[in-house]
Motif scaffolding. Sequence first.
Motif, PDB file in Angstrom:
ATOM      1  N   ILE A 103      10.554  52.873 -42.604  1.00  0.00           N
ATOM      2  CA  ILE A 103      11.977  53.221 -42.549  1.00  0.00           C
ATOM      3  C   ILE A 103      12.178  54.692 -42.897  1.00  0.00           C
ATOM      4  O   ILE A 103      12.944  55.408 -42.249  1.00  0.00           O
ATOM      5  CB  ILE A 103      12.786  52.316 -43.502  1.00  0.00           C
ATOM      6  CG1 ILE A 103      12.784  50.872 -43.005  1.00  0.00           C
ATOM      7  CG2 ILE A 103      14.226  52.816 -43.627  1.00  0.00           C
ATOM      8  CD1 ILE A 103      13.379  49.875 -44.006  1.00  0.00           C
ATOM      9  N   ALA A 104      11.473  55.158 -43.949  1.00  0.00           N
ATOM     10  CA  ALA A 104      11.615  56.551 -44.393  1.00  0.00           C
ATOM     11  C   ALA A 104      11.192  57.522 -43.300  1.00  0.00           C
ATOM     12  O   ALA A 104      11.877  58.516 -43.029  1.00  0.00           O
ATOM     13  CB  ALA A 104      10.794  56.790 -45.658  1.00  0.00           C
ATOM     14  N   LEU A 105      10.074  57.234 -42.656  1.00  0.00           N
ATOM     15  CA  LEU A 105       9.568  58.128 -41.617  1.00  0.00           C
ATOM     16  C   LEU A 105      10.482  58.134 -40.389  1.00  0.00           C
ATOM     17  O   LEU A 105      10.793  59.191 -39.831  1.00  0.00           O
ATOM     18  CB  LEU A 105       8.151  57.713 -41.212  1.00  0.00           C
ATOM     19  CG  LEU A 105       7.072  57.926 -42.283  1.00  0.00           C
ATOM     20  CD1 LEU A 105       5.758  57.283 -41.852  1.00  0.00           C
ATOM     21  CD2 LEU A 105       6.875  59.416 -42.556  1.00  0.00           C
ATOM     22  N   ILE A 106      10.923  56.959 -39.972  1.00  0.00           N
ATOM     23  CA  ILE A 106      11.781  56.855 -38.784  1.00  0.00           C
ATOM     24  C   ILE A 106      13.142  57.487 -39.042  1.00  0.00           C
ATOM     25  O   ILE A 106      13.722  58.143 -38.170  1.00  0.00           O
ATOM     26  CB  ILE A 106      11.936  55.375 -38.366  1.00  0.00           C
ATOM     27  CG1 ILE A 106      10.586  54.826 -37.868  1.00  0.00           C
ATOM     28  CG2 ILE A 106      13.000  55.221 -37.287  1.00  0.00           C
ATOM     29  CD1 ILE A 106      10.569  53.322 -37.687  1.00  0.00           C
ATOM     30  N   ILE A 143      17.688  62.818 -38.789  1.00  0.00           N
ATOM     31  CA  ILE A 143      18.541  63.498 -39.766  1.00  0.00           C
ATOM     32  C   ILE A 143      18.157  64.975 -39.856  1.00  0.00           C
ATOM     33  O   ILE A 143      19.023  65.855 -39.914  1.00  0.00           O
ATOM     34  CB  ILE A 143      18.437  62.804 -41.141  1.00  0.00           C
ATOM     35  CG1 ILE A 143      19.107  61.423 -41.071  1.00  0.00           C
ATOM     36  CG2 ILE A 143      19.110  63.641 -42.229  1.00  0.00           C
ATOM     37  CD1 ILE A 143      18.913  60.579 -42.313  1.00  0.00           C
ATOM     38  N   PHE A 144      16.853  65.263 -39.834  1.00  0.00           N
ATOM     39  CA  PHE A 144      16.405  66.652 -39.882  1.00  0.00           C
ATOM     40  C   PHE A 144      16.828  67.407 -38.626  1.00  0.00           C
ATOM     41  O   PHE A 144      17.326  68.544 -38.699  1.00  0.00           O
ATOM     42  CB  PHE A 144      14.875  66.705 -40.030  1.00  0.00           C
ATOM     43  CG  PHE A 144      14.317  68.100 -40.003  1.00  0.00           C
ATOM     44  CD1 PHE A 144      14.444  68.939 -41.107  1.00  0.00           C
ATOM     45  CD2 PHE A 144      13.686  68.599 -38.862  1.00  0.00           C
ATOM     46  CE1 PHE A 144      13.943  70.239 -41.082  1.00  0.00           C
ATOM     47  CE2 PHE A 144      13.183  69.887 -38.828  1.00  0.00           C
ATOM     48  CZ  PHE A 144      13.314  70.713 -39.936  1.00  0.00           C
ATOM     49  N   PHE A 200      17.016  66.114 -49.562  1.00  0.00           N
ATOM     50  CA  PHE A 200      17.322  64.721 -49.229  1.00  0.00           C
ATOM     51  C   PHE A 200      16.111  64.029 -48.597  1.00  0.00           C
ATOM     52  O   PHE A 200      15.731  62.918 -48.992  1.00  0.00           O
ATOM     53  CB  PHE A 200      18.532  64.659 -48.293  1.00  0.00           C
ATOM     54  CG  PHE A 200      18.668  63.347 -47.565  1.00  0.00           C
ATOM     55  CD1 PHE A 200      19.153  62.229 -48.207  1.00  0.00           C
ATOM     56  CD2 PHE A 200      18.290  63.237 -46.228  1.00  0.00           C
ATOM     57  CE1 PHE A 200      19.263  61.015 -47.539  1.00  0.00           C
ATOM     58  CE2 PHE A 200      18.399  62.035 -45.557  1.00  0.00           C
ATOM     59  CZ  PHE A 200      18.886  60.917 -46.216  1.00  0.00           C
ATOM     60  N   ILE A 201      15.488  64.686 -47.617  1.00  0.00           N
ATOM     61  CA  ILE A 201      14.325  64.097 -46.939  1.00  0.00           C
ATOM     62  C   ILE A 201      13.157  63.943 -47.904  1.00  0.00           C
ATOM     63  O   ILE A 201      12.446  62.939 -47.891  1.00  0.00           O
ATOM     64  CB  ILE A 201      13.930  64.954 -45.718  1.00  0.00           C
ATOM     65  CG1 ILE A 201      14.995  64.811 -44.619  1.00  0.00           C
ATOM     66  CG2 ILE A 201      12.555  64.547 -45.178  1.00  0.00           C
ATOM     67  CD1 ILE A 201      14.766  65.704 -43.414  1.00  0.00           C
ATOM     68  N   VAL A 202      12.973  64.923 -48.788  1.00  0.00           N
ATOM     69  CA  VAL A 202      11.847  64.888 -49.729  1.00  0.00           C
ATOM     70  C   VAL A 202      11.922  63.666 -50.647  1.00  0.00           C
ATOM     71  O   VAL A 202      10.903  63.051 -50.966  1.00  0.00           O
ATOM     72  CB  VAL A 202      11.803  66.188 -50.567  1.00  0.00           C
ATOM     73  CG1 VAL A 202      10.785  66.071 -51.693  1.00  0.00           C
ATOM     74  CG2 VAL A 202      11.464  67.378 -49.670  1.00  0.00           C
ATOM     75  N   TYR A 203      13.130  63.264 -51.063  1.00  0.00           N
ATOM     76  CA  TYR A 203      13.199  62.169 -52.029  1.00  0.00           C
ATOM     77  C   TYR A 203      13.147  60.775 -51.387  1.00  0.00           C
ATOM     78  O   TYR A 203      13.160  59.755 -52.101  1.00  0.00           O
ATOM     79  CB  TYR A 203      14.389  62.308 -52.980  1.00  0.00           C
ATOM     80  CG  TYR A 203      15.754  61.890 -52.504  1.00  0.00           C
ATOM     81  CD1 TYR A 203      16.041  60.580 -52.139  1.00  0.00           C
ATOM     82  CD2 TYR A 203      16.813  62.800 -52.500  1.00  0.00           C
ATOM     83  CE1 TYR A 203      17.314  60.191 -51.759  1.00  0.00           C
ATOM     84  CE2 TYR A 203      18.096  62.429 -52.134  1.00  0.00           C
ATOM     85  CZ  TYR A 203      18.335  61.123 -51.758  1.00  0.00           C
ATOM     86  OH  TYR A 203      19.603  60.735 -51.387  1.00  0.00           O
ATOM     87  N   GLN A 204      13.051  60.680 -50.052  1.00  0.00           N
ATOM     88  CA  GLN A 204      13.031  59.362 -49.426  1.00  0.00           C
ATOM     89  C   GLN A 204      11.819  58.528 -49.836  1.00  0.00           C
ATOM     90  O   GLN A 204      11.920  57.315 -50.038  1.00  0.00           O
ATOM     91  CB  GLN A 204      13.093  59.500 -47.897  1.00  0.00           C
ATOM     92  CG  GLN A 204      14.393  60.081 -47.371  1.00  0.00           C
ATOM     93  CD  GLN A 204      15.607  59.369 -47.930  1.00  0.00           C
ATOM     94  OE1 GLN A 204      15.768  58.166 -47.766  1.00  0.00           O
ATOM     95  NE2 GLN A 204      16.460  60.121 -48.615  1.00  0.00           N
TER      96      GLN A 204
END
Length: 444
Positions: free
Chosen positions: A325-328, A333-334, A361-365
Amino acid sequence: MNRTYIQHYKSLFTLGIPIVIGQVGVIILGFADTLMIGHHSTNELAAASFVNNMFTLAIIFATGFSYGLTPIVGSLFGRGETSVVGRMLKNSIFANVLLAVLLTFIMWVLYLNIHRLGQPEELLPLMRPYFIVLLISLLFVLLFNAFKQFADGITDTRVSMWLLLGGNVMNIIGNYILIYGKFGIPEMGLLGAGISTLASRIMMVIVFALIFFCTKRYHIYKEGFVHSKINRADFIYLNKLGWPIALQMGMETASFSLSAIMVGWIGTTALAAHQIMLAISQVCFMMYYGMGAAVAVRVSNFNGQNDRVNVRRTAYSGFHIMLGIALIGALPIFLLRHQLGGWFSDSQAVSVTVAQLIIPFIVYQFGDGLQINFANALRGIADVKPMMYIAFIAYFLISLPAGYFFGFVMDWGIVGIWMAFPFGLTTAGIMYYLRFRSRTLEKH
């Protein structure tokens, strides 16, 4: 081994997807609220950001408390003890009502001191009436939570899904009518959004209660509910599990909600951007939340059967799903980082700030998925007390101080505040994982 994990993936998706879909309704509502309020007024968007963050803290705390019912019901369901399930629901409703009274009092004290929290002076007249309406709705949030966690614990996640979707559709329609003043209704702006939220929360509780008491679906559990009494032993047991989970989730949410106060010190533009980023973050969080709830239910079912091997396999399967989920979720979003702010606000300054916040935001997923998965696995085995201490370390000793340091000492502003979130979430996730591994190996 691979076939075994595939079966766990299928079971988690079967349980988790209805929860995710229900939460997608919450996400859509959050987006709709932010879109409608943001295009009505940037000041109203900033006011909504502050008030919603304060209530998010209370609601997540309350939701965490209600989670104490899930491992109890899940274990009873796994052992086939259906008559006790209804009794536990009755005690859970009583406990949730008492908590609602306590939270309402605390939030009322906060309301009386809202002018002391350093927020922009021009936002206070917008914050106050919106705050009062949301305060009234707190009781109905807790009542719905009790019914939802009961249904999830017996693996019936579809009822909650449909009620959440229906309630959120009602809320969005009400927002449109009341915010902008349609069909002869006066234009209420932010206050209209609050009234619509209150009405939908009341309706969801009424419908869930009607389904429970007036249909055959839950007849076997209704018998246990009707013919039992609220008793001290069940009440204490629910509180023993509920309070640690509530405190753990409350401290996690506090790292975001209290950060909103720091963001408010920076100004209205930063506060509006913070609200937009929270709406975006709900997309990933609610998907993690849905799969995490499925992990808790499956783990509690296997725990009730004393099947430690499948307890572990369920938890690890859940984490594999959350990584996916995090990768997809991160890629679109980026790629859309420069457009996202414009969807919610006409302010160019707000849009630029939103784009700057996408990277932290992306880093903390990864950390968010890790901590949600193994926190739910620990709930499933009813090992909840240590989570309070882990959350305190991760969020109060690491995340919040780091946010202040990066934001104000280093003078990086709102970007610095958001840079602190990966530190807290990842620390919590690693510590939950180590605790779960230790507890499940110990009992093997």
